[in-house]
Design a protein around this motif. Structure first.
Motif, PDB file in Angstrom:
ATOM      1  N   MET A   1      64.430  44.399  31.015  1.00  0.00           N
ATOM      2  CA  MET A   1      63.716  45.655  31.222  1.00  0.00           C
ATOM      3  C   MET A   1      63.971  46.198  32.627  1.00  0.00           C
ATOM      4  O   MET A   1      64.219  45.438  33.571  1.00  0.00           O
TER       5      MET A   1
ATOM      6  N   GLY B   1      59.468  58.593  36.739  1.00  0.00           N
ATOM      7  CA  GLY B   1      60.003  57.257  36.477  1.00  0.00           C
ATOM      8  C   GLY B   1      59.349  56.652  35.257  1.00  0.00           C
ATOM      9  O   GLY B   1      58.178  56.902  34.970  1.00  0.00           O
ATOM     10  N   CYS B   2      60.120  55.876  34.506  1.00  0.00           N
ATOM     11  CA  CYS B   2      59.560  55.207  33.331  1.00  0.00           C
ATOM     12  C   CYS B   2      60.253  53.868  33.089  1.00  0.00           C
ATOM     13  O   CYS B   2      61.352  53.614  33.593  1.00  0.00           O
TER      14      CYS B   2
ATOM     15  N   GLY C   1      64.169  50.055  28.129  1.00  0.00           N
ATOM     16  CA  GLY C   1      64.838  48.888  27.571  1.00  0.00           C
ATOM     17  C   GLY C   1      66.275  49.225  27.207  1.00  0.00           C
ATOM     18  O   GLY C   1      67.102  48.334  27.017  1.00  0.00           O
TER      19      GLY C   1
ATOM     20  N   LEU D   1      67.207  57.944  27.721  1.00  0.00           N
ATOM     21  CA  LEU D   1      65.851  58.435  27.985  1.00  0.00           C
ATOM     22  C   LEU D   1      65.292  59.141  26.758  1.00  0.00           C
ATOM     23  O   LEU D   1      65.989  59.941  26.112  1.00  0.00           O
TER      24      LEU D   1
ATOM     25  N   ASN E   1      59.643  61.957  27.049  1.00  0.00           N
ATOM     26  CA  ASN E   1      59.144  61.541  28.362  1.00  0.00           C
ATOM     27  C   ASN E   1      59.241  62.608  29.449  1.00  0.00           C
ATOM     28  O   ASN E   1      60.208  63.371  29.504  1.00  0.00           O
TER      29      ASN E   1
ATOM     30  N   THR F   1      53.334  52.642  30.479  1.00  0.00           N
ATOM     31  CA  THR F   1      52.167  53.054  29.685  1.00  0.00           C
ATOM     32  C   THR F   1      51.503  54.318  30.219  1.00  0.00           C
ATOM     33  O   THR F   1      50.704  54.934  29.521  1.00  0.00           O
TER      34      THR F   1
ATOM     35  N   VAL G   1      57.111  42.389  27.079  1.00  0.00           N
ATOM     36  CA  VAL G   1      56.456  43.685  27.288  1.00  0.00           C
ATOM     37  C   VAL G   1      56.205  44.455  25.992  1.00  0.00           C
ATOM     38  O   VAL G   1      55.667  45.559  26.030  1.00  0.00           O
TER      39      VAL G   1
ATOM     40  N   GLY H   1      53.538  55.324  27.170  1.00  0.00           N
ATOM     41  CA  GLY H   1      52.833  56.561  27.516  1.00  0.00           C
ATOM     42  C   GLY H   1      53.131  57.667  26.518  1.00  0.00           C
ATOM     43  O   GLY H   1      52.299  58.538  26.268  1.00  0.00           O
TER      44      GLY H   1
HETATM   45  C1  FMN Z   1      58.884  48.003  25.822  1.00  0.00           C
HETATM   46  C2  FMN Z   1      59.163  49.444  26.144  1.00  0.00           C
HETATM   47  C3  FMN Z   1      60.472  49.923  26.198  1.00  0.00           C
HETATM   48  C4  FMN Z   1      60.734  51.266  26.496  1.00  0.00           C
HETATM   49  N1  FMN Z   1      62.024  51.714  26.554  1.00  0.00           N
HETATM   50  C5  FMN Z   1      62.279  53.014  26.864  1.00  0.00           C
HETATM   51  C6  FMN Z   1      63.620  53.490  27.001  1.00  0.00           C
HETATM   52  O1  FMN Z   1      64.597  52.748  26.857  1.00  0.00           O
HETATM   53  N2  FMN Z   1      63.797  54.800  27.327  1.00  0.00           N
HETATM   54  C7  FMN Z   1      62.756  55.657  27.524  1.00  0.00           C
HETATM   55  O2  FMN Z   1      62.987  56.833  27.839  1.00  0.00           O
HETATM   56  N3  FMN Z   1      61.456  55.238  27.394  1.00  0.00           N
HETATM   57  C8  FMN Z   1      61.209  53.949  27.079  1.00  0.00           C
HETATM   58  N4  FMN Z   1      59.922  53.498  26.970  1.00  0.00           N
HETATM   59  C9  FMN Z   1      58.817  54.472  27.021  1.00  0.00           C
HETATM   60  C10 FMN Z   1      58.390  54.945  28.411  1.00  0.00           C
HETATM   61  O3  FMN Z   1      58.533  53.950  29.400  1.00  0.00           O
HETATM   62  C11 FMN Z   1      56.912  55.388  28.371  1.00  0.00           C
HETATM   63  O4  FMN Z   1      56.684  56.300  27.294  1.00  0.00           O
HETATM   64  C12 FMN Z   1      56.444  56.013  29.678  1.00  0.00           C
HETATM   65  O5  FMN Z   1      55.045  55.997  29.713  1.00  0.00           O
HETATM   66  C13 FMN Z   1      56.969  57.430  29.866  1.00  0.00           C
HETATM   67  O6  FMN Z   1      56.559  57.917  31.124  1.00  0.00           O
HETATM   68  P1  FMN Z   1      56.880  59.416  31.598  1.00  0.00           P
HETATM   69  O7  FMN Z   1      56.296  60.359  30.573  1.00  0.00           O
HETATM   70  O8  FMN Z   1      56.211  59.523  32.940  1.00  0.00           O
HETATM   71  O9  FMN Z   1      58.361  59.523  31.692  1.00  0.00           O
HETATM   72  C14 FMN Z   1      59.649  52.162  26.727  1.00  0.00           C
HETATM   73  C15 FMN Z   1      58.332  51.677  26.700  1.00  0.00           C
HETATM   74  C16 FMN Z   1      58.082  50.346  26.422  1.00  0.00           C
HETATM   75  C17 FMN Z   1      56.652  49.855  26.418  1.00  0.00           C
END
Ligand code: FMN
Length: 170
Positions: A16, A29-30, A33, A49, A53, A83, A152, A158
């Motif tokens: 991650m 930032g987020c 995976g 992405l 998001n 989250t 995770v 989120g």
């Molecule tokens: C286990 C896990 C894996 C995730 N993988 C991705 C990913 O590869 N790409 C992505 O854009 N969001 C991914 N997310 C979702 C974002 O991290 C999440 O929706 C975040 O709260 C978005 O924040 P933002 O709206 O501020 O960008 C993942 C979330 C989790 C819990």
């Protein structure tokens, strides 16, 4: 087919990372995976992405990003960035960040990271968009044990991948 696909992905148990970016003073930032090296020369790295998001919407306009590889001690960082959404909170308000190129926030807590220049963006119609980048700078404090998907996957994102902004961006 989906069961086998999910089973294969679970067995891979990918590492991650937290992706950050910024444009015109807006930081995002987020947790991700979906990320991988995609060429040797030049040093390319791809991130995928979610169209749902806040980070995606900022990345559409930004030229640089950073990817921070999380360690097994970073579950709280994963929870914070995975989250919460930047639409509701400033994820950088209560953590130590350095100002990177073009204002891209670098998480002081996460020393295993790369600063990336965006070179291409591919939306092939799925719920995630591929951001192809070139590595500008890579830093690490040494070897580490990655935080993995299995550690995770209990987190509630989120945004769910099928959500879309209003008005939509893609
Ligand atoms: C286990 C896990 C894996 C995730 N993988 C991705 C990913 O590869 N790409 C992505 O854009 N969001 C991914 N997310 C979702 C974002 O991290 C999440 O929706 C975040 O709260 C978005 O924040 P933002 O709206 O501020 O960008 C993942 C979330 C989790 C819990």
């Amino acid at each position: 087919m989906t069961d086998a696909f999910d089973s294969l992905m679970a067995s891979l148990d990918g590492p991650m990372a937290v992706v950050t970016t910024a444009v015109a003073g807006e930081r995002a930032g987020c947790l991700v995976g979906f990320h991988a090296q995609s060429a040797i020369e030049p040093e390319r790295y791809c991130l995928w992405l979610s169209k749902a998001n806040h980070t995606y919407r900022v990345a559409l306009r930004s030229t640089h990003l950073a990817v921070h590889f999380l360690t097994e001690d970073d579950l709280d960082v994963a929870e914070h960035f995975g989250t919460l959404t930047g639409e509701d909170v400033d994820k950088f308000a209560d953590i130590d960040v350095l100002d990177g190129v073009d204002g891209v926030p670098l998480l002081e807590r996460c020393p295993h990271r790369m600063v990336l220049t965006r070179v291409a963006l591919l939306d092939e119609g799925g719920d995630h968009v591929c951001v192809t980048t070139e590595c500008l700078e890579a830093t690490t404090s040494g070897g580490f044990t990655p935080l993995r998907l299995s550690q995770v996957q209990h987190l509630t994102p989120g945004h769910e991948a099928d959500e879309r902004a209003d008005p939509p961006t893609g």
